[in-house]
Each structure stands twice: as C-alpha cells, then as structure tokens.
Write a protein that holds these residues in place. Structure first.
Motif, PDB file in Angstrom:
ATOM      1  N   GLN A 112      -5.658   1.270 -21.265  1.00  0.00           N
ATOM      2  CA  GLN A 112      -6.699   2.250 -21.526  1.00  0.00           C
ATOM      3  C   GLN A 112      -7.687   2.255 -20.363  1.00  0.00           C
ATOM      4  OE1 GLN A 112      -9.087   2.675 -25.112  1.00  0.00           O
ATOM      5  NE2 GLN A 112      -7.465   1.673 -26.278  1.00  0.00           N
ATOM      6  N   ALA A 113      -8.130   3.452 -19.980  1.00  0.00           N
ATOM      7  CA  ALA A 113      -9.198   3.622 -18.990  1.00  0.00           C
ATOM      8  C   ALA A 113      -9.031   2.738 -17.758  1.00  0.00           C
ATOM      9  CB  ALA A 113     -10.556   3.352 -19.638  1.00  0.00           C
ATOM     10  N   PRO A 114      -7.901   2.808 -17.050  1.00  0.00           N
ATOM     11  CA  PRO A 114      -7.745   2.019 -15.819  1.00  0.00           C
ATOM     12  C   PRO A 114      -8.722   2.511 -14.754  1.00  0.00           C
ATOM     13  CG  PRO A 114      -5.969   3.611 -16.020  1.00  0.00           C
ATOM     14  CD  PRO A 114      -6.733   3.683 -17.302  1.00  0.00           C
ATOM     15  N   ILE A 115      -9.070   1.621 -13.840  1.00  0.00           N
ATOM     16  CA  ILE A 115     -10.054   1.942 -12.797  1.00  0.00           C
ATOM     17  C   ILE A 115      -9.369   1.894 -11.439  1.00  0.00           C
ATOM     18  CG2 ILE A 115     -12.214   1.254 -11.702  1.00  0.00           C
ATOM     19  CD1 ILE A 115     -13.028  -0.009 -14.361  1.00  0.00           C
ATOM     20  N   ALA A 116      -9.483   2.989 -10.682  1.00  0.00           N
ATOM     21  CA  ALA A 116      -8.881   3.060  -9.347  1.00  0.00           C
ATOM     22  C   ALA A 116      -9.881   2.586  -8.302  1.00  0.00           C
ATOM     23  CB  ALA A 116      -8.457   4.492  -9.045  1.00  0.00           C
ATOM     24  N   PRO A 117      -9.406   1.962  -7.220  1.00  0.00           N
ATOM     25  CA  PRO A 117     -10.306   1.598  -6.118  1.00  0.00           C
ATOM     26  C   PRO A 117     -11.003   2.835  -5.566  1.00  0.00           C
ATOM     27  CG  PRO A 117      -8.157   0.534  -5.863  1.00  0.00           C
ATOM     28  CD  PRO A 117      -8.019   1.525  -6.974  1.00  0.00           C
ATOM     29  N   GLU A 118     -12.249   2.696  -5.205  1.00  0.00           N
ATOM     30  CA  GLU A 118     -13.036   3.829  -4.735  1.00  0.00           C
ATOM     31  C   GLU A 118     -12.405   4.456  -3.488  1.00  0.00           C
ATOM     32  OE1 GLU A 118     -17.668   4.870  -3.433  1.00  0.00           O
ATOM     33  OE2 GLU A 118     -17.098   2.849  -4.104  1.00  0.00           O
ATOM     34  N   GLY A 119     -12.251   5.776  -3.504  1.00  0.00           N
ATOM     35  CA  GLY A 119     -11.767   6.513  -2.352  1.00  0.00           C
ATOM     36  C   GLY A 119     -10.254   6.545  -2.197  1.00  0.00           C
ATOM     37  N   ILE A 120      -9.509   5.866  -3.046  1.00  0.00           N
ATOM     38  CA  ILE A 120      -8.058   5.838  -2.892  1.00  0.00           C
ATOM     39  C   ILE A 120      -7.466   7.200  -3.223  1.00  0.00           C
ATOM     40  CG2 ILE A 120      -7.547   5.105  -5.273  1.00  0.00           C
ATOM     41  CD1 ILE A 120      -5.345   3.292  -4.081  1.00  0.00           C
ATOM     42  N   THR A 121      -6.451   7.594  -2.469  1.00  0.00           N
ATOM     43  CA  THR A 121      -5.805   8.876  -2.731  1.00  0.00           C
ATOM     44  C   THR A 121      -4.739   8.720  -3.813  1.00  0.00           C
ATOM     45  OG1 THR A 121      -4.045   8.580  -1.094  1.00  0.00           O
ATOM     46  CG2 THR A 121      -6.127   9.578  -0.328  1.00  0.00           C
ATOM     47  N   VAL A 122      -4.323   9.852  -4.353  1.00  0.00           N
ATOM     48  CA  VAL A 122      -3.298   9.847  -5.385  1.00  0.00           C
ATOM     49  C   VAL A 122      -2.014   9.204  -4.872  1.00  0.00           C
ATOM     50  CG1 VAL A 122      -1.755  11.361  -6.703  1.00  0.00           C
ATOM     51  CG2 VAL A 122      -4.224  11.823  -6.643  1.00  0.00           C
ATOM     52  N   ALA A 123      -1.579   9.591  -3.668  1.00  0.00           N
ATOM     53  CA  ALA A 123      -0.330   9.054  -3.117  1.00  0.00           C
ATOM     54  C   ALA A 123      -0.406   7.537  -2.964  1.00  0.00           C
ATOM     55  CB  ALA A 123      -0.015   9.711  -1.778  1.00  0.00           C
ATOM     56  N   ASP A 124      -1.554   7.042  -2.491  1.00  0.00           N
ATOM     57  CA  ASP A 124      -1.708   5.600  -2.304  1.00  0.00           C
ATOM     58  C   ASP A 124      -1.700   4.865  -3.643  1.00  0.00           C
ATOM     59  OD1 ASP A 124      -1.770   5.767   0.423  1.00  0.00           O
ATOM     60  OD2 ASP A 124      -3.957   5.754   0.585  1.00  0.00           O
ATOM     61  N   LEU A 125      -2.344   5.455  -4.647  1.00  0.00           N
ATOM     62  CA  LEU A 125      -2.372   4.807  -5.951  1.00  0.00           C
ATOM     63  C   LEU A 125      -0.976   4.748  -6.560  1.00  0.00           C
ATOM     64  CD1 LEU A 125      -4.103   3.557  -8.199  1.00  0.00           C
ATOM     65  CD2 LEU A 125      -4.270   5.839  -9.205  1.00  0.00           C
ATOM     66  N   VAL A 126      -0.261   5.856  -6.512  1.00  0.00           N
ATOM     67  CA  VAL A 126       1.084   5.880  -7.086  1.00  0.00           C
ATOM     68  C   VAL A 126       1.996   4.919  -6.324  1.00  0.00           C
ATOM     69  CG1 VAL A 126       3.091   7.337  -7.584  1.00  0.00           C
ATOM     70  CG2 VAL A 126       0.785   8.223  -7.960  1.00  0.00           C
ATOM     71  N   SER A 127       1.792   4.808  -5.014  1.00  0.00           N
ATOM     72  CA  SER A 127       2.603   3.891  -4.206  1.00  0.00           C
ATOM     73  C   SER A 127       2.430   2.439  -4.637  1.00  0.00           C
ATOM     74  CB  SER A 127       2.233   4.023  -2.726  1.00  0.00           C
ATOM     75  OG  SER A 127       2.561   5.308  -2.240  1.00  0.00           O
ATOM     76  N   ARG A 128       1.286   2.122  -5.218  1.00  0.00           N
ATOM     77  CA  ARG A 128       1.060   0.743  -5.671  1.00  0.00           C
ATOM     78  C   ARG A 128       2.015   0.349  -6.792  1.00  0.00           C
ATOM     79  NH1 ARG A 128      -5.166  -1.180  -5.070  1.00  0.00           N
ATOM     80  NH2 ARG A 128      -5.495  -0.385  -2.953  1.00  0.00           N
ATOM     81  N   GLY A 129       2.596   1.329  -7.447  1.00  0.00           N
ATOM     82  CA  GLY A 129       3.604   1.023  -8.437  1.00  0.00           C
ATOM     83  C   GLY A 129       4.834   0.351  -7.854  1.00  0.00           C
ATOM     84  N   ARG A 130       5.012   0.446  -6.541  1.00  0.00           N
ATOM     85  CA  ARG A 130       6.178  -0.159  -5.891  1.00  0.00           C
ATOM     86  C   ARG A 130       5.952  -1.618  -5.491  1.00  0.00           C
ATOM     87  NH1 ARG A 130      10.286   1.548  -7.406  1.00  0.00           N
ATOM     88  NH2 ARG A 130      11.375   0.772  -5.570  1.00  0.00           N
ATOM     89  N   HIS A 131       4.731  -2.125  -5.612  1.00  0.00           N
ATOM     90  CA  HIS A 131       4.422  -3.469  -5.134  1.00  0.00           C
ATOM     91  C   HIS A 131       5.300  -4.560  -5.740  1.00  0.00           C
ATOM     92  CE1 HIS A 131       0.130  -2.551  -3.414  1.00  0.00           C
ATOM     93  NE2 HIS A 131       1.094  -1.861  -2.853  1.00  0.00           N
ATOM     94  N   PRO A 132       5.626  -4.515  -7.036  1.00  0.00           N
ATOM     95  CA  PRO A 132       6.479  -5.590  -7.566  1.00  0.00           C
ATOM     96  C   PRO A 132       7.866  -5.656  -6.929  1.00  0.00           C
ATOM     97  CG  PRO A 132       5.393  -4.402  -9.343  1.00  0.00           C
ATOM     98  CD  PRO A 132       5.152  -3.612  -8.100  1.00  0.00           C
ATOM     99  N   HIS A 133       8.289  -4.559  -6.316  1.00  0.00           N
ATOM    100  CA  HIS A 133       9.622  -4.516  -5.708  1.00  0.00           C
ATOM    101  C   HIS A 133       9.604  -4.954  -4.237  1.00  0.00           C
ATOM    102  CE1 HIS A 133      11.282  -2.308  -9.169  1.00  0.00           C
ATOM    103  NE2 HIS A 133      10.122  -1.691  -9.189  1.00  0.00           N
ATOM    104  N   LYS A 134       8.427  -5.272  -3.711  1.00  0.00           N
ATOM    105  CA  LYS A 134       8.316  -5.622  -2.295  1.00  0.00           C
ATOM    106  C   LYS A 134       7.966  -7.100  -2.145  1.00  0.00           C
ATOM    107  CE  LYS A 134       8.769  -2.541  -0.133  1.00  0.00           C
ATOM    108  NZ  LYS A 134      10.049  -1.826   0.161  1.00  0.00           N
ATOM    109  N   SER A 135       8.602  -7.744  -1.200  1.00  0.00           N
ATOM    110  CA  SER A 135       8.209  -9.097  -0.851  1.00  0.00           C
ATOM    111  C   SER A 135       7.127  -9.022   0.218  1.00  0.00           C
ATOM    112  CB  SER A 135       9.412  -9.884  -0.333  1.00  0.00           C
ATOM    113  OG  SER A 135       9.891  -9.309   0.883  1.00  0.00           O
ATOM    114  N   LEU A 136       6.618 -10.165   0.604  1.00  0.00           N
ATOM    115  CA  LEU A 136       5.489 -10.200   1.537  1.00  0.00           C
ATOM    116  C   LEU A 136       5.799  -9.509   2.856  1.00  0.00           C
ATOM    117  CD1 LEU A 136       2.619 -11.250   2.002  1.00  0.00           C
ATOM    118  CD2 LEU A 136       3.609 -13.374   2.892  1.00  0.00           C
ATOM    119  N   PHE A 137       7.029  -9.637   3.326  1.00  0.00           N
ATOM    120  CA  PHE A 137       7.365  -9.109   4.652  1.00  0.00           C
ATOM    121  C   PHE A 137       8.335  -7.929   4.598  1.00  0.00           C
ATOM    122  CE2 PHE A 137       6.393 -13.652   5.266  1.00  0.00           C
ATOM    123  CZ  PHE A 137       5.289 -13.524   6.108  1.00  0.00           C
TER     124      PHE A 137
END
Length: 272
Positions: free
Chosen positions: A86-111
């Motif tokens: 409920q009511a998630p909070i986005a980082p200030e100034g982040i664009t839609v594309a950047d926010l949606v891209s964060r959904g891919r983080h669990p699939h990426k390793s550090l490098f």
C-alpha cells in the motif's frame, strides 16, 4: 513458470506489541488468483506484509517451498515473490522508466550487465500497464492513478512466480480498475503466476478471484471458491451488513447487493 508452495502456519503478527494476526493457517493455492477481503483493520494488509517478509511474525512461520522465508537470501526470495505494498514511496525525481527498471534488480548480480531480456521485461511491463508514454516523466508529477499503474509495472517487470498486491486498484477509476484486474488475470493465465491481492470491492473480488479469503479479527473466517465464501451470512458476520447475494449477470459468479436504510425500492416511497 515453476509451481511454488506458500504456506502460513500458526501465524501470529502485529505492531508495537499489539497482536493483529492470531494463529492463522493458510496454504496459498499455487497458480491461481486469491483475493483477501474483510472489514477495515481486520488484518488483511498485515497478513500480506507477513507473507512477503516485510513483517516478522511473533509466532509461526511463512514457508516458501518448505523453507522459512526468513532463512532465505533476500535476492533469492525476490526472484520468486514480488510485493506491491500500500502507498509505496518513490525516490524523489525518479523517472517512470527508472522506477520500473528497479523491478529487474533481483535478477542482477553485483557485476552483471543490463541485457536485452531486461529491456524486454521493462518494455513489456510498461506496455501492459499502458504507461509506456509516461516512461520519461518523473513519478512525482503523475496523478494517483498513473502512479499506481507505474508501481504495478515495476512489480510485473520483476517477473516473479508469486505476486502479492495490497489494494492494487487504489486510486483508480472503475475503467482502470477493470484494466488492472484483467491484466492480472492475463498474467495468471499466460504465465501461471500465483496472484494474491487485497481487495475492498467484494463483487470485483468474486468476479476475478479463483479463491476468496474472508478475514475477521485477525483470523480466517472463510476460505474457498467465491460461490462458497460470498454468502449473506458471511457479509453479515464479517462486515456487519445485511445483503442479498444474486448471480452476477456478467460472470455468473455471486454478486453482493448491500441492504441499507435507504436506497431500496420501498425506502423512497415517502419522498416528495
């Protein structure tokens, strides 16, 4: 798509020493759509937060494929189980594309590098939620309805086998509510995604869910197919409301008609 078991056993949880859930047991049906319904403050959101590991239970366990989610590495859990709170909070100034891209983080390793697969997942999520044209706009400039669809897009981009959504139709008009529920149904049917969502609208829950969980007082009052759970007795006991259950002429599922003191055929007889 892999079948996964998500099971709550003797689950108790709460906040600041106050118990909200008490000894709750439920096996989430795999590959199906489950809607959690109930009156305000009955524990729906607390249950979803506990299932997703945002909240640590005071007793009992949440087991994913037989393993406690609290013993799993965070990235491993996030590749299987996604949450739209409920009511998630986005980082200030982040664009839609950047926010949606964060959904891919669990699939990426550090490098690891960003790949075409990641692009396709993000583009597909934007297209499915009809937010592609918003991709370069800052999230904090969007309307409430647009923002909600963007958050759903981020959850879709995560491409998990289990998706938990806390009131995904909040802020949306009825047209976009239906679009979102149709989208989740498409996702379930095409990929076999297990969908668990908290909904306030009993009739939409009965129309779109394979199974209903009716909660009251931090426990499960009823669980099963909409035809079994959505009864006038359940509405009376869970919501304190008299109602009449009829067949939905569109879906054939049960449909709840509330009975109030006004608005019925005889209630307006003395109007002038």
């Amino acid at each position: 798509m892999t079948d996964h078991s998500l099971v709550a056993t003797e689950l108790s949880a709460g906040y600041d020493g106050k118990a909200i859930l008490e000894g709750l047991n439920l096996a989430i049906p795999s590959g199906r759509i489950t809607a959690i319904v109930g009156a305000n403050a009955c524990g729906k959101s607390t249950f979803l937060r506990t299932l997703s590991r945002l909240l640590t239970p005071t007793k009992g366990h949440v087991l994913l494929d037989g393993t406690s989610i609290h013993r799993m590495p965070a990235r491993q859990l996030a590749r299987t189980l996604g949450l739209l709170p409920q009511a998630p909070i986005a980082p200030e100034g982040i664009t839609v594309a950047d926010l949606v891209s964060r959904g891919r983080h669990p699939h990426k390793s550090l490098f690891s590098r960003w790949t075409r697969t990641d692009d396709e997942a993000v583009d597909g999520a934007l297209a499915a939620t009809k937010t592609f044209e918003l991709a370069e706009r800052p999230v904090d400039e969007l309307s409430g309805g647009q923002r909600q669809r963007v958050w759903i897009a981020m959850a879709l981009a995560q491409e998990t086998d289990i998706l938990l959504l806390d009131e995904p139709t909040t802020f949306l008009d009825i047209h976009h509510q239906i679009e979102v529920l149709d989208l989740l149904t498409d996702l379930n049917r095409a990929r076999g995604t297990t969908v668990v969502m908290v909904l306030h609208d009993l009739n939409l829950a009965a129309r779109y869910a394979d199974d209903l969980v009716a909660m009251a007082g931090g426990t499960i009052h009823a669980f099963g197919a909409p035809e079994v759970v959505l009864t006038d007795q359940m509405v009376r006991e869970v919501f304190g409301l008299e109602s009449r259950i009829i067949e939905d002429p569109v879906s054939g599922r049960p449909m709840m008609l509330p009975i109030g003191r006004h608005g019925s055929a005889g209630a307006g007889a003395n109007r002038r």
